[in-house]
Design a protein around this motif. Structure first.
Motif, short mmCIF file in Angstrom:
data_model
loop_
_atom_site.label_atom_id
_atom_site.label_comp_id
_atom_site.label_asym_id
_atom_site.label_seq_id
_atom_site.Cartn_x
_atom_site.Cartn_y
_atom_site.Cartn_z
N GLU A 286 0.84 -1.21 0.00
CA GLU A 286 0.00 0.00 0.00
C GLU A 286 0.87 1.26 0.00
N ARG A 287 1.99 1.18 0.72
CA ARG A 287 2.92 2.31 0.78
C ARG A 287 3.52 2.60 -0.60
N LEU A 288 3.65 1.55 -1.40
CA LEU A 288 4.19 1.70 -2.76
C LEU A 288 3.10 2.13 -3.75
N GLY A 289 1.88 2.36 -3.25
CA GLY A 289 0.81 2.86 -4.11
C GLY A 289 -0.10 1.80 -4.69
N ILE A 290 0.04 0.54 -4.23
CA ILE A 290 -0.82 -0.54 -4.73
C ILE A 290 -2.06 -0.61 -3.84
N LYS A 291 -3.17 -0.03 -4.31
CA LYS A 291 -4.36 0.13 -3.47
C LYS A 291 -5.06 -1.21 -3.19
N THR A 292 -4.88 -2.17 -4.10
CA THR A 292 -5.55 -3.47 -3.92
C THR A 292 -4.67 -4.46 -3.15
N ALA A 293 -3.69 -3.93 -2.42
CA ALA A 293 -2.71 -4.81 -1.75
C ALA A 293 -3.37 -5.82 -0.83
N ALA A 294 -4.38 -5.39 -0.07
CA ALA A 294 -5.02 -6.30 0.89
C ALA A 294 -5.63 -7.50 0.17
N GLY A 295 -6.28 -7.23 -0.96
CA GLY A 295 -6.89 -8.32 -1.74
C GLY A 295 -5.84 -9.25 -2.32
N ILE A 296 -4.74 -8.67 -2.82
CA ILE A 296 -3.66 -9.49 -3.40
C ILE A 296 -3.07 -10.41 -2.34
N ILE A 297 -2.74 -9.84 -1.17
CA ILE A 297 -2.11 -10.64 -0.12
C ILE A 297 -3.08 -11.69 0.41
#
Length: 473
Positions: A286-297
Motif C-alpha cells: 500500500e505504501r508503494l501505491g498498490i491500493k488493492t494490496a489487501a486483496g492481493i495478499i
C-alpha cells in the motif's frame, strides 16, 4: 492385516509401482511451497515479538540445522531412493520399531498441519465472503486438494509448482519494493528510510539471547515440510541428480526469502509495532501505491495454505503406502491406481482430515498454538530419526562404499551431532514455555500408543521389503 484379494477396477496389486513423473522444478518448488506458509505473510508477528530484529538470527540458526538434516537425508535418498524415505531409512538402520514410529508419526504430523491450513483457507475466504459458513470453504479446500492428489502425481507436482511460484513472486516483489523504500525513498516522498529501525527500539536484540531462544520453536515450525524432498525420491525422474540439486538450492532460497523478507519488514517498521496494524506485506504494498494490496495478499495467503495442504495430503498418502508395503499398515493401502497413485492411502488421509475439520470448529481458538507445537514435536522426531539413521547408515558401509557415495554429509559426524544437540535444545525450550508444553504431553503419548500397537499386533516388516521397493521404483 490383508484386506482380501479383490481389487477395484484400475488398481494394481500390493507393491504396485509409483510413477517417476516429478521433475527437478517440481521438487524444488514443492519443498519451498511446504516451507513458505501462511506464517510469513502474516508477519511472523509472534516470533518477532519475542526476539525483535534478532529474529533473523533465529531463522539463520534454524536454517543451518535444517541444512545439515537435509544433507543427511539427501545422502541416504541418493544412495537408495524409495517412497517411504526417512521411515524406511529409520527401519533399515535403527530397527523396525523406529521405522514404524517415524512413519505413523509423520502421517499424524501432516494431518494436524493440514487441519490448520484448511482452517486458514476458511478464515481468509471469510474476508471476501463473510456470509458463507466457514466449514463450506474448509470442505471445498479439502475436496479440491484431495482431487488433485488423486488424479496423478504429475498433476500434483504441476499444481504445487504454480502455488509455490505465486508465493515466491510475491515475496520477491515485496523485498524489491521494500529495498526501494529503504534505499531510494519510494512511497516516502523520496526520503530514503534507511535501516535504523533494526537497532533504535531497544537495540538489535531487545529481549536479549533469551528472546532469540524463545522464538526458536516457532521458527522451526516454519521449516516444517522441507524434508518432503525425501518423500519425492520414489517418484523423481532422476533422483541421483534432482535430489542433491533441490536440497542445495532450497536451503539458500528459504534463507533468502525468510531472512530477506524479515530484513525489509524490520527495517521499514519498528519491530514493536509489527502485527498491530495488519500484515506488513499489505502495509508495504500500500505504501508503494498498490491500493488493492489487501486483496492481493489475501489471495496469496489462501494459495499458501492450499499449497501446504496439497503437500500434506501427498505426504500422508505416500507414507501410508510405504507403511503398508512394509506390512505395518493394512495391505490394501499398498495398492496404486492405473496412474500410479496410492488411491486408498490418500482416501484414508482425506477421510481423517474431514474429522479434523469438524474437530477444529468444536474446540476454542487456543488449539492453533497447540497444533503448531504438536506438529513441531512431530517434525523434530522426524529430523532426529533422519540424523540417527544417517549416522548408522555411514557405519554400515565399507570403506569402498563410503568412498563411492555420490552425495555426502559435510563435516561428518560433527555436523550430525551438532544438529542433534540443537534439536534437543528446541525440545527443552518447548518444555519451558506453558503454551508449547502441551506438545510434550501429546507427542510422546502418541508414540507410546504406537509402540503398544506395534508389539500387540506384531507389526514387524513382512517379506522382502527391499526387493518390493526396488521393483516399485
Amino acid at each position: 492385516m490383508p484386506v482380501g484379494n479383490h481389487l477395484p477396477h484400475g488398481e494394481t496389486a500390493q507393491g504396485g509401482p509409483l510413477k517417476r513423473e516429478l521433475g527437478e522444478r517440481h521438487i524444488r518448488l514443492m519443498a519451498l511451497g511446504a516451507c513458505i506458509g501462511v506464517g510469513l505473510f502474516l508477519g511472523s508477528a509472534k516470533a518477532i515479538e519475542m526476539a525483535g530484529p534478532a529474529i533473523m538470527l533465529s531463522y539463520i540458526l534454524g536454517g543451518l540445522a535444517i541444512l545439515v538434516i537435509m544433507r543427511a537425508l539427501g545422502e541416504m535418498a541418493v544412495h537408495n531412493p524409495v517412497a517411504g524415505s526417512f521411515s524406511r531409512y529409520a527401519q533399515d538402520y535403527l530397527g523396525p520399531l523406529a521405522g514404524f514410529l517415524t512413519g505413523w508419526n509423520y502421517w499424524f504430523l501432516w494431518l494436524v498441519t493440514c487441519v490448520a491450513e484448511i482452517t486458514a483457507v476458511a478464515v481468509y475466504m471469510g474476508i471476501w465472503f463473510p456470509d458463507v459458513p466457514r466449514w463450506i470453504w474448509a470442505l471445498a479446500a479439502l475436496i479440491s486438494m484431495g482431487s488433485i492428489n488423486l488424479i496423478a502425481v504429475k498433476a500434483f507436482g504441476e499444481f504445487e509448482f504454480w502455488f509455490a511460484l505465486i508465493k515466491i513472486v510475491t515475496i520477491i516483489a515485496m523485498v524489491i519494493g521494500g529495498v526501494g523504500i529503504i534505499a531510494f525513498g519510494f512511497g516516502n516522498d523520496g526520503v530514503a528510510l534507511g535501516i535504523s529501525n533494526l537497532w533504535t527500539h531497544g537495540g538489535f536484540m531487545p529481549n536479549g539471547m533469551q528472546g532469540v531462544l524463545m522464538s526458536l520453536q516457532m521458527v522451526m515450525f516454519a521449516y516444517l515440510g522441507v524434508e518432503m524432498i525425501g518423500l519425492t525420491a520414489g517418484e523423481a525422474k532422476n533422483p541421483q541428480k534432482t535430489i542433491p540439486n533441490a536440497i542445495g538450492s532450497v536451503f539458500w532460497r528459504i534463507l533468502l526469502f525468510y531472512v530477506g523478507a524479515l530484513f525489509v519488514i524490520l527495517s521499514i517498521y519498528p519491530w514493536n509495532e509489527i502485527g498491530t496494524q495488519g500484515s506488513p506485506f499489505v502495509m508495504t504494498f500500500e505504501r508503494l501505491g498498490i491500493k488493492t494490496a489487501a486483496g492481493i495478499i489475501n489471495f496469496v495467503v489462501i494459495t499458501a495454505a492450499l499449497s501446504s495442504c496439497n503437500g500434506g495430503i501427498f505426504s500422508t498418502g505416500r507414507m501410508l503406502y510405504s507403511l503398508a508395503q512394509n506390512g505395518q499398515a493394512p495391505a490394501g493401502f499398498a495398492t496404486t491406481s492405473a496412474n500410479g497413485v496410492p488411491r486408498r492411502a490418500l482416501l484414508l488421509s482425506i477421510a481423517a482430515l474431514l474429522l479434523g475439520v469438524l474437530l477444529n470448529y468444536l474446540v476454542p481458538e487456543k488449539v492453533f498454538v497447540w497444533v503448531t507445537s504438536i506438529a513441531t514435536f512431530g517434525a523434530i522426531w522426524t529430523w532426529v530419526m533422519i540424523l540417527l539413521a544417517q549416522l548408522r547408515f555411514r557405519k554400515s558401509l565399507s570403506a569402498s562404499e563410503r568412498a563411492a557415495l555420490k552425495y555426502r554429509m559435510w563435516l561428518y559426524p560433527v555436523s550430525s551431532y551438532l544438529a542433534l544437540a540443537f534439536l534437543v535444545l528446541v525440545v527443552g525450550l518447548m518444555a519451558y514455555f506453558p503454551d508449547t508444553r502441551v506438545a510434550l504431553y501429546v507427542g510422546p503419548a502418541f508414540l507410546v500408543l504406537l509402540t503398544v500397537l506395534f508389539y500387540t499386533f506384531k507389526l514387524q516388516p513382512t517379506g522382502d521389503v527391499q526387493g518390493a521397493v526396488r521393483s516399485a521404483s
